[in-house]
Design a protein around this motif. Structure first.
Motif, short mmCIF file in Angstrom:
data_model
loop_
_atom_site.label_atom_id
_atom_site.label_comp_id
_atom_site.label_asym_id
_atom_site.label_seq_id
_atom_site.Cartn_x
_atom_site.Cartn_y
_atom_site.Cartn_z
N MET A 261 12.69 -48.49 82.60
CA MET A 261 12.64 -49.90 82.96
C MET A 261 12.99 -50.79 81.76
O MET A 261 13.69 -51.79 81.90
CB MET A 261 11.25 -50.26 83.48
CG MET A 261 10.94 -49.69 84.85
SD MET A 261 12.06 -50.33 86.14
CE MET A 261 11.44 -52.01 86.32
N GLU A 262 12.52 -50.41 80.58
CA GLU A 262 12.85 -51.18 79.37
C GLU A 262 14.36 -51.14 79.11
O GLU A 262 14.98 -52.16 78.79
CB GLU A 262 12.09 -50.64 78.17
CG GLU A 262 12.35 -51.43 76.90
CD GLU A 262 11.80 -50.75 75.66
OE1 GLU A 262 12.32 -51.03 74.57
OE2 GLU A 262 10.85 -49.94 75.78
N ALA A 263 14.94 -49.94 79.24
CA ALA A 263 16.38 -49.79 79.03
C ALA A 263 17.17 -50.57 80.07
O ALA A 263 18.17 -51.23 79.74
CB ALA A 263 16.75 -48.31 79.09
N ALA A 264 16.72 -50.51 81.34
CA ALA A 264 17.39 -51.27 82.40
C ALA A 264 17.31 -52.77 82.11
O ALA A 264 18.28 -53.51 82.30
CB ALA A 264 16.76 -50.95 83.75
N GLY A 265 16.14 -53.21 81.64
CA GLY A 265 15.99 -54.61 81.25
C GLY A 265 16.92 -54.97 80.12
O GLY A 265 17.49 -56.07 80.10
N GLY A 266 17.09 -54.06 79.15
CA GLY A 266 17.99 -54.30 78.03
C GLY A 266 19.43 -54.46 78.49
O GLY A 266 20.15 -55.35 78.01
N ILE A 267 19.85 -53.60 79.41
CA ILE A 267 21.22 -53.70 79.94
C ILE A 267 21.40 -55.00 80.70
O ILE A 267 22.39 -55.72 80.53
CB ILE A 267 21.53 -52.49 80.83
CG1 ILE A 267 21.52 -51.20 80.01
CG2 ILE A 267 22.88 -52.66 81.53
CD1 ILE A 267 21.53 -49.94 80.83
N LEU A 268 20.42 -55.32 81.56
CA LEU A 268 20.49 -56.56 82.35
C LEU A 268 20.49 -57.78 81.43
O LEU A 268 21.28 -58.71 81.61
CB LEU A 268 19.31 -56.62 83.32
CG LEU A 268 19.23 -57.87 84.21
CD1 LEU A 268 20.47 -57.97 85.10
CD2 LEU A 268 17.97 -57.82 85.07
N GLY A 269 19.61 -57.75 80.41
CA GLY A 269 19.55 -58.86 79.47
C GLY A 269 20.87 -59.04 78.73
O GLY A 269 21.31 -60.17 78.52
N SER A 270 21.51 -57.94 78.34
CA SER A 270 22.80 -58.01 77.64
C SER A 270 23.86 -58.66 78.51
O SER A 270 24.63 -59.51 78.05
CB SER A 270 23.26 -56.60 77.24
OG SER A 270 22.35 -56.00 76.36
#
Length: 406
Positions: A261-270
């Protein structure tokens, strides 16, 4: 901002992503080899892992000096070629009697190469990307890096299974050579001011870089802020694996889900921030707003936990990833645009050095006074970041008022 992807952007993205994947395969292949051949000697793996940190602490500042005094494009090409040669030579020592010594030495050499490559690569962006596209470039670069961070370990398992450890290391060598080849095709797109020639004394040049940083109040403030953020991030990273214990009997494998979830959030945030990063890169208040978002997300975790709903409990980790990624991209873009060209490498090297130093300090500090088995401990991390954010806003006001009086 002009639309479409520019040649230099694509080359830099592909080069950094290729190297990133190569590093993941390198670490996986070597760790597997060490564990297999030295199962009863964990000290070997500890030496392998710690050698990298020690080298970076010692040589990051020197790398920053070389980035400012030399040809940055040539330096990143040379360091990638050296990294490829290290992997190539190492592949011939796998399964040999000297494997442990050679693997540790190779990892230390790669860390040394990275100490020169990293600040130079970050500084090179200023020469190869238009200022009004640097935020966009950093956003996409971060998104790609996050995706590789997720898929890289999985692909590494398959790669080692198919072609073996020696084959994986030869594959690593190819990834670094490809990065160097891509970097050869870079063409400067902006006029850069004539560089002030260094003193030919590394210590003097490092001191000059520190003096410059101290004279630039806002940049110095951001360096201190990033260091303090890393202190709390170390606490977060310490607690995260313990989520399996925190939610034992309630959720299965929560840690892996939180990471995802953190990684998915990082991709979405980018991807989201890519549309606005170039507008925000000079707005330090927006940067701190995103920083406070990471703290608020962690404060929310202990509040949501009693509901015992896995999906709700995972949301704060996704929000944390979005906010932290946005903060990092805006900070990186702001430094690349605002710092004097002649000191850019040294400023980045100072940022990296301070980050490396503060992470273990944070880890040991949190391990000594925080209950790692309690989900409430995330509130300490979150509360610390929120307080840091509020204090940063006050300091910005003070810095701003001093500038006006000056």
């Amino acid at each position: 901002m002009e639309k479409g992807i520019k040649k230099n952007e694509a080359l830099l993205w592909l080069g950094s992503w290729t190297s990133r994947f190569g590093n993941i395969v390198f670490d996986y292949a070597n760790s597997i080899s060490i564990v297999s051949f030295f199962a009863g000697k964990p000290i070997v793996l500890a030496l392998y892992q710690s050698s990298e940190t020690i080298i970076q602490i010692i040589f990051n500042l020197v790398g920053g000096v070389k980035a400012d005094n030399g040809n940055r494009k040539r330096l990143v090409i040379i360091t990638d070629i050296l990294a490829g040669l290290i992997c190539f030579v190492l592949s011939f020592f796998i399964n040999s009697g000297r494997m442990a010594m050679v693997v540790i030495a190779a990892n230390a050499l790669l860390a040394l190469v990275y100490a020169f490559n990293s600040p130079t690569y970050k500084s090179l962006v200023r020469e190869m990307i238009y200022k009004d596209r640097i935020g966009f470039y950093n956003s996409i670069a971060h998104a790609g890096s996050e995706i590789i961070g997720i898929t890289g370990p999985i692909l590494s398992v398959g790669l080692v299974a198919v072609i073996g450890t020696r084959g994986a290391l030869l594959f690593d060598a190819v990834t670094f050579f490809v990065s160097a080849l891509l970097e050869c095709c870079l063409v400067r797109v902006v006029e850069t001011p004539s560089k002030v020639k260094g003193s030919q004394n590394v210590i003097t040049d490092i001191i000059e870089g520190i003096k410059y940083l101290l004279s630039e109040r806002q940049i110095f403030f951001l360096v201190i802020l990033s260091a303090l953020v890393n202190f709390f991030l170390a606490g977060y990273n310490l607690l995260l694996p313990y989520t399996d214990v925190m939610y034992k009997g309630i959720f299965d494998n929560f840690y892996s889900k939180a990471l995802a979830m953190e990684a998915a959030g990082g991709i979405l945030g980018s991807l989201v921030i890519s549309k606005a990063a170039d507008r925000f890169k000079d707005n330090v208040y927006i940067m701190i707003l995103f920083l406070s978002g990471t703290g608020i997300a962690m404060l929310a975790e202990p509040i949501i936990a009693p509901l015992q709903n896995m999906y709700l409990c995972l949301i704060p980790f996704a929000l944390f990833g979005i906010a932290l990624t946005s903060f990092n991209i805006i900070l990186m873009s702001h430094v690349q645009v605002s710092v004097d060209e002649n000191f850019l490498g040294r400023v980045f090297s100072i940022i990296f050095t301070v980050a490396v130093l503060f992470m273990p300090v944070g880890s040991f500090s949190f391990s000594s006074f925080v209950d790692a088995k309690s989900v409430g401990s995330f509130a300490i991390v979150g509360g610390g970041i929120v307080i840091l954010s509020l204090f940063s806003l006050i300091m910005l006001k003070v810095i701003g008022s001093r500038k006006c009086s000056d």
